[in-house]
Design a protein around this motif. Structure first.
Motif, PDB file in Angstrom:
ATOM      1  N   LEU A 183      77.562  26.865 -34.245  1.00 17.97           N
ATOM      2  CA  LEU A 183      78.830  26.149 -34.059  1.00 17.97           C
ATOM      3  C   LEU A 183      78.661  24.665 -34.366  1.00 17.97           C
ATOM      4  CD1 LEU A 183      81.789  26.712 -33.012  1.00 17.97           C
ATOM      5  CD2 LEU A 183      81.040  25.667 -30.894  1.00 17.97           C
ATOM      6  N   ASN A 184      77.613  24.078 -33.829  1.00 18.83           N
ATOM      7  CA  ASN A 184      77.425  22.642 -34.029  1.00 18.83           C
ATOM      8  C   ASN A 184      77.029  22.305 -35.461  1.00 18.83           C
ATOM      9  OD1 ASN A 184      77.802  21.072 -31.399  1.00 18.83           O
ATOM     10  ND2 ASN A 184      76.781  22.954 -30.782  1.00 18.83           N
ATOM     11  N   ALA A 185      76.198  23.159 -36.067  1.00 23.75           N
ATOM     12  CA  ALA A 185      75.881  22.943 -37.487  1.00 23.75           C
ATOM     13  C   ALA A 185      77.153  23.065 -38.314  1.00 23.75           C
ATOM     14  CB  ALA A 185      74.832  23.958 -37.937  1.00 23.75           C
ATOM     15  N   GLY A 186      77.973  24.055 -37.963  1.00 23.55           N
ATOM     16  CA  GLY A 186      79.224  24.257 -38.698  1.00 23.55           C
ATOM     17  C   GLY A 186      80.163  23.070 -38.559  1.00 23.55           C
ATOM     18  N   ILE A 187      80.259  22.528 -37.353  1.00 24.16           N
ATOM     19  CA  ILE A 187      81.127  21.363 -37.146  1.00 24.16           C
ATOM     20  C   ILE A 187      80.620  20.178 -37.964  1.00 24.16           C
ATOM     21  CG2 ILE A 187      81.910  19.656 -35.456  1.00 24.16           C
ATOM     22  CD1 ILE A 187      81.639  21.929 -33.336  1.00 24.16           C
ATOM     23  N   LEU A 188      79.311  19.937 -37.892  1.00 25.81           N
ATOM     24  CA  LEU A 188      78.756  18.770 -38.602  1.00 25.81           C
ATOM     25  C   LEU A 188      78.927  18.916 -40.118  1.00 25.81           C
ATOM     26  CD1 LEU A 188      75.542  18.145 -36.477  1.00 25.81           C
ATOM     27  CD2 LEU A 188      77.702  16.885 -36.422  1.00 25.81           C
TER      28      LEU A 188
ATOM     29  N   GLY B   1      81.751  17.481 -44.953  1.00 28.64           N
ATOM     30  CA  GLY B   1      82.565  17.873 -46.107  1.00 28.64           C
ATOM     31  C   GLY B   1      83.880  17.116 -46.142  1.00 28.64           C
ATOM     32  N   ASP B   2      84.506  16.970 -44.972  1.00 31.01           N
ATOM     33  CA  ASP B   2      85.767  16.213 -44.907  1.00 31.01           C
ATOM     34  C   ASP B   2      85.562  14.758 -45.334  1.00 31.01           C
ATOM     35  OD1 ASP B   2      87.380  18.287 -44.144  1.00 31.01           O
ATOM     36  OD2 ASP B   2      87.174  17.923 -41.996  1.00 31.01           O
ATOM     37  N   LEU B   3      84.370  14.248 -45.038  1.00 35.49           N
ATOM     38  CA  LEU B   3      84.078  12.856 -45.399  1.00 35.49           C
ATOM     39  C   LEU B   3      83.598  12.724 -46.843  1.00 35.49           C
ATOM     40  CD1 LEU B   3      82.258  11.693 -42.142  1.00 35.49           C
ATOM     41  CD2 LEU B   3      84.526  11.010 -42.922  1.00 35.49           C
ATOM     42  N   GLY B   4      83.508  13.873 -47.536  1.00 33.79           N
ATOM     43  CA  GLY B   4      83.094  13.840 -48.936  1.00 33.79           C
ATOM     44  C   GLY B   4      81.591  13.800 -49.122  1.00 33.79           C
TER      45      GLY B   4
ATOM     46  N   PRO C 282      90.023  11.280 -44.313  1.00 32.13           N
ATOM     47  CA  PRO C 282      91.045  12.188 -43.775  1.00 32.13           C
ATOM     48  C   PRO C 282      90.913  12.340 -42.254  1.00 32.13           C
ATOM     49  CG  PRO C 282      89.299  13.441 -44.799  1.00 32.13           C
ATOM     50  CD  PRO C 282      88.924  12.001 -44.944  1.00 32.13           C
ATOM     51  N   LEU C 283      91.542  11.427 -41.526  1.00 35.67           N
ATOM     52  CA  LEU C 283      91.352  11.416 -40.070  1.00 35.67           C
ATOM     53  C   LEU C 283      91.938  12.649 -39.382  1.00 35.67           C
ATOM     54  CD1 LEU C 283      91.966   7.712 -38.976  1.00 35.67           C
ATOM     55  CD2 LEU C 283      89.827   8.904 -39.393  1.00 35.67           C
ATOM     56  N   LEU C 284      93.055  13.163 -39.902  1.00 33.29           N
ATOM     57  CA  LEU C 284      93.690  14.288 -39.197  1.00 33.29           C
ATOM     58  C   LEU C 284      92.805  15.539 -39.164  1.00 33.29           C
ATOM     59  CD1 LEU C 284      96.107  15.284 -37.613  1.00 33.29           C
ATOM     60  CD2 LEU C 284      97.200  15.928 -39.752  1.00 33.29           C
ATOM     61  N   PRO C 285      92.273  16.002 -40.319  1.00 32.75           N
ATOM     62  CA  PRO C 285      91.378  17.164 -40.223  1.00 32.75           C
ATOM     63  C   PRO C 285      90.133  16.905 -39.388  1.00 32.75           C
ATOM     64  CG  PRO C 285      91.660  16.471 -42.524  1.00 32.75           C
ATOM     65  CD  PRO C 285      92.556  15.610 -41.702  1.00 32.75           C
ATOM     66  N   LEU C 286      89.626  15.665 -39.437  1.00 36.17           N
ATOM     67  CA  LEU C 286      88.466  15.341 -38.597  1.00 36.17           C
ATOM     68  C   LEU C 286      88.818  15.450 -37.117  1.00 36.17           C
ATOM     69  CD1 LEU C 286      86.859  12.208 -40.335  1.00 36.17           C
ATOM     70  CD2 LEU C 286      85.940  14.511 -40.197  1.00 36.17           C
ATOM     71  N   HIS C 287      89.952  14.866 -36.759  1.00 38.00           N
ATOM     72  CA  HIS C 287      90.411  14.904 -35.354  1.00 38.00           C
ATOM     73  C   HIS C 287      90.604  16.352 -34.893  1.00 38.00           C
ATOM     74  CE1 HIS C 287      92.719  14.056 -31.759  1.00 38.00           C
ATOM     75  NE2 HIS C 287      93.801  14.607 -32.254  1.00 38.00           N
ATOM     76  N   VAL C 288      91.251  17.158 -35.723  1.00 33.31           N
ATOM     77  CA  VAL C 288      91.512  18.555 -35.347  1.00 33.31           C
ATOM     78  C   VAL C 288      90.200  19.322 -35.201  1.00 33.31           C
ATOM     79  CG1 VAL C 288      92.527  20.719 -36.159  1.00 33.31           C
ATOM     80  CG2 VAL C 288      93.826  18.597 -36.354  1.00 33.31           C
ATOM     81  N   GLU C 289      89.274  19.156 -36.145  1.00 29.81           N
ATOM     82  CA  GLU C 289      88.000  19.871 -36.093  1.00 29.81           C
ATOM     83  C   GLU C 289      87.203  19.490 -34.842  1.00 29.81           C
ATOM     84  OE1 GLU C 289      86.696  22.159 -38.010  1.00 29.81           O
ATOM     85  OE2 GLU C 289      84.622  22.150 -37.318  1.00 29.81           O
ATOM     86  N   ILE C 290      87.131  18.179 -34.601  1.00 25.46           N
ATOM     87  CA  ILE C 290      86.285  17.707 -33.504  1.00 25.46           C
ATOM     88  C   ILE C 290      86.874  18.085 -32.144  1.00 25.46           C
ATOM     89  CG2 ILE C 290      85.503  15.584 -32.360  1.00 25.46           C
ATOM     90  CD1 ILE C 290      85.012  14.442 -35.171  1.00 25.46           C
ATOM     91  N   VAL C 291      88.193  17.957 -32.001  1.00 27.83           N
ATOM     92  CA  VAL C 291      88.803  18.233 -30.695  1.00 27.83           C
ATOM     93  C   VAL C 291      88.970  19.742 -30.472  1.00 27.83           C
ATOM     94  CG1 VAL C 291      90.881  17.938 -29.322  1.00 27.83           C
ATOM     95  CG2 VAL C 291      89.918  15.993 -30.527  1.00 27.83           C
ATOM     96  N   LEU C 292      89.464  20.437 -31.493  1.00 29.91           N
ATOM     97  CA  LEU C 292      89.766  21.866 -31.302  1.00 29.91           C
ATOM     98  C   LEU C 292      88.494  22.711 -31.235  1.00 29.91           C
ATOM     99  CD1 LEU C 292      92.369  23.559 -31.111  1.00 29.91           C
ATOM    100  CD2 LEU C 292      92.139  24.038 -33.534  1.00 29.91           C
ATOM    101  N   VAL C 293      87.555  22.446 -32.138  1.00 25.09           N
ATOM    102  CA  VAL C 293      86.329  23.257 -32.165  1.00 25.09           C
ATOM    103  C   VAL C 293      85.237  22.611 -31.315  1.00 25.09           C
ATOM    104  CG1 VAL C 293      84.631  24.397 -33.647  1.00 25.09           C
ATOM    105  CG2 VAL C 293      86.959  24.035 -34.485  1.00 25.09           C
TER     106      VAL C 293
END
Lengths: 141, 148
Positions: A86-91, A96-99, A38-49
């Motif tokens: 924050l960084n633990a949460g992002i990772l 999770g997005d990657l399953g 799921p590239l879109l949620p990954l992109h949003v999470e990484i760029v926005l947060v």
């Protein structure tokens, strides 16, 4: 620039360098949104947060008015906790997005909320008028 | 304020205006009987704000205010700074043109525009990271340029 800001800013730069190619794939390749990953949620999470929010935290910790006549940045442990959570949460969210790992997105979200809470607790008292000439220094230390 | 920073900040302000104008248009579309195909502009609006306004403002202010790289070259490479500015804006403008085009007239030309747009924006991001990485540092004295 204090160590917490340096760590945070460099993390933000790495997320920018990683998040833009993900967005590039989404933009340039029409099939990208229907991929198994799921590239879109990954992109949003990484760029926005990872990029925008983290950079904001880092710069705020660096340049907001200091306390105790300009000698203290206040609750430093809260700032460090915010950075780590924050960084633990992002990772975890990304995993999770990657399953990878059940419930990663939920735990990641909770950690990001905890990070935001710690950041607010740290930053709140520093949002104040400049009270002395020492507080009025430009950033750089 | 250096000329490059002025370009970054004024461009960011223009994207802010353009982004909110587009948002107003999108919000008014159902009321004004405008084409529902305008919905294809939603990602364009998001990126006008996230890239054109926020990220561009950050690039400009960081280039301006981050700790000095060295006494001789306090802001690092101006050439790389301009490269970043040009690729970011060329990439974003190509997206603004290409994204609705692809939605309404899918084809090779629109696909090519968006491919080039993606490459340009990625290059801009990497150029920025490369240029400011060494300026993210503590209060030590600015490093001297080799050979100086």
């Amino acid at each position: 620039m204090p160590p917490a800001s340096r760590w945070s800013l460099r993390s933000a730069l790495l997320y920018l360098a990683l998040g833009l190619p993900l967005g590039g794939v989404l933009l340039a390749w029409r099939g990208a949104r229907s991929m198994a990953v799921p590239l879109l949620p990954l992109h949003v999470e990484i760029v926005l947060v990872g990029w925008l929010t983290q950079l904001t935290f880092a710069v705020a910790y660096w340049i907001l008015p200091r306390l105790a006549r300009g000698t203290s940045r206040g609750k430093e442990h809260a700032a460090w906790f915010s950075l780590v959570a924050l960084n633990a949460g992002i990772l975890l969210t990304v995993a999770g997005d990657l399953g990878i790992g059940q419930g990663g997105v939920a735990v990641g979200g909770a950690l990001q909320f905890a990070s935001a809470l710690a950041f607010v607790l740290h930053a709140w008292p520093r949002i104040k008028p400049f009270s002395s000439p020492r507080n009025d220094e430009p950033p750089g230390r | 304020m250096p000329r490059l920073v002025r370009w970054y900040l004024k461009s960011a302000l223009l994207y802010l205006l353009a982004g909110f104008a587009l948002q107003a248009l999108l919000a008014a579309a159902p009321l004004g009987g405008l084409s529902p195909r305008l919905g294809a502009l939603w990602p364009t609006y998001i990126h006008l704000i996230a890239v054109g306004w926020t990220t561009q403002l950050i690039f400009g202010v960081a280039f301006w205010m981050f700790p000095r790289f060295s006494r001789e070259s306090p802001r690092g490479s101006h050439l790389l700074g301009w490269f970043t500015y040009i690729t970011l804006n060329a990439g974003l403008l190509l997206r603004v043109a290409g994204e609705p085009w692809r939605a309404w007239h899918p084809g090779t030309l629109a696909d090519s525009m968006l491919f080039v747009s993606a490459v340009l924006q990625v290059l801009a991001g990497w150029g920025f990271v490369l240029n400011v990485w060494k300026r993210v540092r503590g209060p030590s004295r600015p490093r001297a340029v080799k050979g100086a």
